[in-house]
Design a protein around this motif. Structure first.
Motif, mmCIF file in Angstrom:
data_model
loop_
_atom_site.group_PDB
_atom_site.id
_atom_site.type_symbol
_atom_site.label_atom_id
_atom_site.label_comp_id
_atom_site.label_asym_id
_atom_site.label_seq_id
_atom_site.Cartn_x
_atom_site.Cartn_y
_atom_site.Cartn_z
ATOM 1 N N ASP A 2 0.800 -1.225 0.000
ATOM 2 C CA ASP A 2 0.000 0.000 0.000
ATOM 3 C C ASP A 2 0.831 1.274 0.000
ATOM 4 N N ILE A 3 2.050 1.208 0.496
ATOM 5 C CA ILE A 3 2.867 2.414 0.649
ATOM 6 C C ILE A 3 4.338 2.028 0.700
ATOM 7 N N LEU A 4 5.193 2.916 0.208
ATOM 8 C CA LEU A 4 6.632 2.724 0.322
ATOM 9 C C LEU A 4 7.169 3.562 1.477
ATOM 10 N N CYS A 5 7.994 2.978 2.295
ATOM 11 C CA CYS A 5 8.686 3.694 3.365
ATOM 12 C C CYS A 5 10.177 3.694 3.020
ATOM 13 N N ILE A 6 10.706 4.866 2.734
ATOM 14 C CA ILE A 6 12.079 5.002 2.260
ATOM 15 C C ILE A 6 12.916 5.697 3.327
ATOM 16 N N GLY A 7 13.986 5.028 3.760
ATOM 17 C CA GLY A 7 14.867 5.658 4.746
ATOM 18 C C GLY A 7 15.446 4.658 5.715
ATOM 19 N N SER A 8 15.599 5.079 6.957
ATOM 20 C CA SER A 8 16.354 4.296 7.934
ATOM 21 C C SER A 8 15.529 3.168 8.548
ATOM 22 N N VAL A 9 16.091 1.978 8.490
ATOM 23 C CA VAL A 9 15.597 0.809 9.217
ATOM 24 C C VAL A 9 16.810 0.263 9.955
ATOM 25 N N LEU A 10 16.772 0.320 11.272
ATOM 26 C CA LEU A 10 17.966 0.014 12.070
ATOM 27 C C LEU A 10 17.557 -0.532 13.428
ATOM 28 N N TRP A 11 18.552 -0.736 14.275
ATOM 29 C CA TRP A 11 18.265 -1.160 15.646
ATOM 30 C C TRP A 11 18.220 0.047 16.569
ATOM 31 N N ASP A 12 17.127 0.207 17.291
ATOM 32 C CA ASP A 12 16.998 1.223 18.334
ATOM 33 C C ASP A 12 17.477 0.629 19.652
ATOM 34 N N ILE A 13 18.495 1.228 20.232
ATOM 35 C CA ILE A 13 18.972 0.827 21.561
ATOM 36 C C ILE A 13 18.621 1.971 22.508
ATOM 37 N N ILE A 14 17.605 1.746 23.338
ATOM 38 C CA ILE A 14 17.037 2.827 24.152
ATOM 39 C C ILE A 14 17.187 2.508 25.628
ATOM 40 N N PRO A 28 19.277 3.786 37.766
ATOM 41 C CA PRO A 28 18.735 2.507 37.297
ATOM 42 C C PRO A 28 17.647 2.725 36.246
ATOM 43 N N GLY A 29 17.483 1.742 35.384
ATOM 44 C CA GLY A 29 16.465 1.830 34.344
ATOM 45 C C GLY A 29 16.436 0.560 33.534
ATOM 46 N N ARG A 30 15.879 0.658 32.349
ATOM 47 C CA ARG A 30 15.787 -0.479 31.436
ATOM 48 C C ARG A 30 16.437 -0.123 30.105
ATOM 49 N N ILE A 31 17.119 -1.099 29.495
ATOM 50 C CA ILE A 31 17.719 -0.914 28.176
ATOM 51 C C ILE A 31 17.089 -1.933 27.225
ATOM 52 N N THR A 32 16.553 -1.443 26.117
ATOM 53 C CA THR A 32 15.909 -2.321 25.146
ATOM 54 C C THR A 32 16.571 -2.180 23.782
ATOM 55 N N ARG A 33 16.452 -3.206 22.971
ATOM 56 C CA ARG A 33 16.873 -3.155 21.579
ATOM 57 C C ARG A 33 15.703 -3.627 20.725
ATOM 58 N N ILE A 34 15.192 -2.744 19.887
ATOM 59 C CA ILE A 34 14.026 -3.070 19.071
ATOM 60 C C ILE A 34 14.235 -2.515 17.662
ATOM 61 N N PRO A 35 13.544 -3.047 16.653
ATOM 62 C CA PRO A 35 13.615 -2.463 15.315
ATOM 63 C C PRO A 35 13.146 -1.010 15.348
ATOM 64 N N GLY A 36 13.904 -0.123 14.698
ATOM 65 C CA GLY A 36 13.560 1.287 14.709
ATOM 66 C C GLY A 36 14.071 1.989 13.466
ATOM 67 N N GLU A 67 18.870 -10.575 11.368
ATOM 68 C CA GLU A 67 17.846 -10.566 12.414
ATOM 69 C C GLU A 67 16.835 -9.447 12.183
ATOM 70 N N LEU A 68 17.330 -8.285 11.759
ATOM 71 C CA LEU A 68 16.447 -7.148 11.527
ATOM 72 C C LEU A 68 15.500 -7.407 10.353
ATOM 73 N N VAL A 69 16.029 -7.946 9.259
ATOM 74 C CA VAL A 69 15.186 -8.258 8.103
ATOM 75 C C VAL A 69 14.134 -9.300 8.470
ATOM 76 N N ALA A 70 14.521 -10.287 9.259
ATOM 77 C CA ALA A 70 13.567 -11.309 9.697
ATOM 78 C C ALA A 70 12.453 -10.689 10.531
ATOM 79 N N ASP A 71 12.795 -9.713 11.384
ATOM 80 C CA ASP A 71 11.781 -9.033 12.184
ATOM 81 C C ASP A 71 10.838 -8.228 11.290
ATOM 82 N N CYS A 72 11.381 -7.570 10.270
ATOM 83 C CA CYS A 72 10.540 -6.812 9.336
ATOM 84 C C CYS A 72 9.517 -7.725 8.661
ATOM 85 N N ALA A 73 9.973 -8.894 8.229
ATOM 86 C CA ALA A 73 9.078 -9.853 7.595
ATOM 87 C C ALA A 73 8.033 -10.355 8.583
#
Length: 288
Positions: A2-14, A28-36, A67-73
């Motif tokens: 339905d739409i093209l998304c052009i640009g950054s697909v990477l790992w977000d480490i927050i 103290p806190g939490r650290i996550t790694r997610i597709p971003g 791993e990132l491409v697999a998550d996108c799929a």
């Protein structure tokens, strides 16, 4: 698709902490790694609304990239047109957020920039003649964005454009005068583009229209947001009050929700309100 998304697909480490933070804080806190990444965040929101986005980006042929491409799929995105590089690593973004908002962030999108127009090759091949909506991310180089502004490949598309950060906002200047472009910016980014120091989103939207923009949306955190169209003026609405638990990706969520509302035939007022509601749900943590 339905739409093209052009640009950054990477790992977000927050890294997030419920504590207010300042320079040198160690809490103290939490650290996550997610597709971003801007393009990815937009695509994720579009999937929530039932659309199928295709990704045009650069991802390395390293374990992180696989791993990132697999998550996108897995998330239901079309990955067939992603440029996979043998010699460029998968990009990453790192941010620290506290109770007082974003403390600092570093975007390592060097592989996307180095790939350049290679990510656009499908538009002259498998996707030739694409005339649907396109979400475009300001992480692309200034030269490539300038080429896109005058390229016939994009002339018939509904182009939705967002800067990656205030530091990259000036990259969007070539796209400011495109009649088929909608520009999504926050107040700081709007002032950089317009060269006017506006105090409100409404004033910033007016300044961008005066610079030749056809359609703009300007956000300002929890304060009033503005939408402006050339020849139709500026409207405003205020985000619903929520407890802010995260900020990364809020602008991308806003953009995607607004695009979907307009695609569904919503009025200007309705589309703006829907975008603000989606962004509020995101920052409050109501959307995973």
């Amino acid at each position: 698709m339905d739409i093209l998304c052009i640009g950054s697909v990477l790992w977000d480490i927050i890294g997030r902490s419920p504590s207010a933070m300042r320079l040198g804080s160690d809490v103290p806190g939490r650290i996550t790694r997610i597709p971003g990444g801007v393009a990815m965040n937009i695509a994720i929101t579009l999937r929530r609304f039932g659309l199928t986005p295709g990704l045009l980006t650069a991802i390395g042929r390293d374990p992180e990239g696989d791993e990132l491409v697999a998550d996108c799929a897995r998330l239901g995105m079309v990955i067939d047109h992603i440029y996979r590089s043998d010699d460029l690593p998968t990009d990453r973004y790192m941010a620290v957020e506290g109770a007082n908002g974003l403390i600092a962030a570093i975007a390592d999108a060097h592989s996307l920039e180095a790939a350049g127009d290679k990510i656009l090759r499908p538009l002259t091949d498998a996707l030739a003649g694409w005339s649907g909506p396109i979400a475009l991310d300001g992480n692309l180089t200034e030269q490539l964005l300038a080429e896109i502004a005058v390229s016939p490949l994009f002339a018939g598309a509904d182009l939705r454009v967002a800067p990656a950060s205030p530091g990259k906002a000036e990259r969007l200047l070539p796209l400011l005068g495109c009649a088929n472009a909608t520009i999504y910016v926050n107040l700081e980014e709007a002032n950089i583009l317009s060269k006017v120091h506006s105090d409100t989103a409404a004033a910033a939207a007016e300044a961008l229209l005066a610079r030749g923009a056809a359609h703009v949306l300007v956000t300002d955190g929890g304060r009033a947001c503005a939408e402006g169209r050339a020849g139709e003026g500026v409207i405003t609405d205020t985000p619903p009050p929520v407890l802010v638990t995260r900020v990364t990706g809020a602008g991308d969520t806003f953009m995607a929700a607004h695009l979907v509302a307009e695609q569904q035939g919503a009025s200007r007022t309705e589309a703006l309100r829907a975008a603000l509601r989606a962004a509020a749900d995101h920052v409050s943590g109501d959307i995973a």
